[in-house]
Every structure is written in C-alpha cells, then in structure tokens.
Motif scaffolding. Structure first.
Motif, PDB file in Angstrom:
ATOM      1  N   ASP A  30      30.111  18.307 -22.424  1.00 51.28           N
ATOM      2  CA  ASP A  30      29.203  17.586 -21.791  1.00 51.28           C
ATOM      3  C   ASP A  30      27.777  18.037 -21.550  1.00 51.28           C
ATOM      4  OD1 ASP A  30      31.152  15.686 -21.349  1.00 51.28           O
ATOM      5  OD2 ASP A  30      31.832  16.545 -19.346  1.00 51.28           O
ATOM      6  N   GLU A  33      25.963  17.364 -24.726  1.00 47.06           N
ATOM      7  CA  GLU A  33      25.623  15.950 -24.664  1.00 47.06           C
ATOM      8  C   GLU A  33      24.335  15.726 -23.881  1.00 47.06           C
ATOM      9  OE1 GLU A  33      27.272  11.663 -23.243  1.00 47.06           O
ATOM     10  OE2 GLU A  33      28.662  13.136 -24.137  1.00 47.06           O
ATOM     11  N   ILE A  34      24.330  16.443 -22.714  1.00 44.03           N
ATOM     12  CA  ILE A  34      23.068  16.085 -21.704  1.00 44.03           C
ATOM     13  C   ILE A  34      21.843  16.827 -22.542  1.00 44.03           C
ATOM     14  CG2 ILE A  34      22.317  17.159 -19.650  1.00 44.03           C
ATOM     15  CD1 ILE A  34      25.081  16.944 -18.532  1.00 44.03           C
ATOM     16  N   LYS A  35      21.950  18.244 -23.129  1.00 48.82           N
ATOM     17  CA  LYS A  35      21.106  18.732 -23.929  1.00 48.82           C
ATOM     18  C   LYS A  35      20.185  17.842 -25.071  1.00 48.82           C
ATOM     19  CE  LYS A  35      21.971  23.623 -23.268  1.00 48.82           C
ATOM     20  NZ  LYS A  35      22.344  24.805 -23.831  1.00 48.82           N
ATOM     21  N   ASN A  36      21.182  17.222 -25.776  1.00 51.56           N
ATOM     22  CA  ASN A  36      20.786  16.279 -26.809  1.00 51.56           C
ATOM     23  C   ASN A  36      20.150  15.224 -26.222  1.00 51.56           C
ATOM     24  OD1 ASN A  36      21.894  17.945 -28.694  1.00 51.56           O
ATOM     25  ND2 ASN A  36      24.000  16.765 -28.918  1.00 51.56           N
ATOM     26  N   TYR A  37      20.815  14.567 -25.198  1.00 51.33           N
ATOM     27  CA  TYR A  37      19.763  13.478 -24.850  1.00 51.33           C
ATOM     28  C   TYR A  37      18.515  13.897 -23.977  1.00 51.33           C
ATOM     29  CZ  TYR A  37      19.182   9.661 -21.227  1.00 51.33           C
ATOM     30  OH  TYR A  37      18.200   8.497 -20.841  1.00 51.33           O
ATOM     31  N   ALA A  38      18.454  15.071 -23.421  1.00 51.23           N
ATOM     32  CA  ALA A  38      16.981  15.530 -23.131  1.00 51.23           C
ATOM     33  C   ALA A  38      15.917  15.834 -24.195  1.00 51.23           C
ATOM     34  CB  ALA A  38      17.230  16.841 -22.340  1.00 51.23           C
ATOM     35  N   LYS A  39      16.503  16.356 -25.556  1.00 54.12           N
ATOM     36  CA  LYS A  39      15.789  16.533 -26.504  1.00 54.12           C
ATOM     37  C   LYS A  39      15.292  15.376 -27.022  1.00 54.12           C
ATOM     38  CE  LYS A  39      17.635  20.907 -28.130  1.00 54.12           C
ATOM     39  NZ  LYS A  39      18.440  21.407 -29.265  1.00 54.12           N
ATOM     40  N   GLN A  40      16.178  14.075 -26.885  1.00 57.08           N
ATOM     41  CA  GLN A  40      15.531  12.967 -27.520  1.00 57.08           C
ATOM     42  C   GLN A  40      14.466  12.222 -26.734  1.00 57.08           C
ATOM     43  OE1 GLN A  40      19.277  10.410 -27.936  1.00 57.08           O
ATOM     44  NE2 GLN A  40      19.890  11.654 -29.497  1.00 57.08           N
ATOM     45  N   ARG A  41      14.413  12.817 -25.596  1.00 58.26           N
ATOM     46  CA  ARG A  41      13.089  11.958 -24.462  1.00 58.26           C
ATOM     47  C   ARG A  41      12.167  12.733 -24.743  1.00 58.26           C
ATOM     48  NH1 ARG A  41      14.153   6.858 -23.074  1.00 58.26           N
ATOM     49  NH2 ARG A  41      16.146   6.712 -21.620  1.00 58.26           N
TER      50      ARG A  41
END
Length: 42
Positions: A30, A33-41
């Motif tokens: 989890d 997943e949060i880190k990857n989501y933050a990098k995409q933004r």
C-alpha cells in the motif's frame, strides 16, 4: 478464627498467542502504491 486465603497455592502463568492483526507485506504494498501515485501527479 482461621483465614481461608489460599496463599499456599502456586500461581499459574498463562501465555496466549494471537494471530497478526495486519500483514507487513500488505502495508508495504500500500505504501509503494501511494508513492507511485504521488510520483505520477508531480
């Protein structure tokens, strides 16, 4: 008059084992997943 306290009896130690509440691999997944989501933004 005598007291009826069982002070001569040995005390018992009871040990209980419980299952894990949360699995560590689930938390790691989890967080990644949060880190990857933050990098995409960014």
């Amino acid at each position: 008059m005598t007291w009826l306290f069982p002070y001569w009896k040995k005390t018992k130690k009871e040990t209980k084992f419980e299952e894990k509440l949360v699995d560590l691999s689930t938390i790691e997944k989890d967080v990644k997943e949060i880190k990857n989501y933050a990098k995409q933004r960014i």
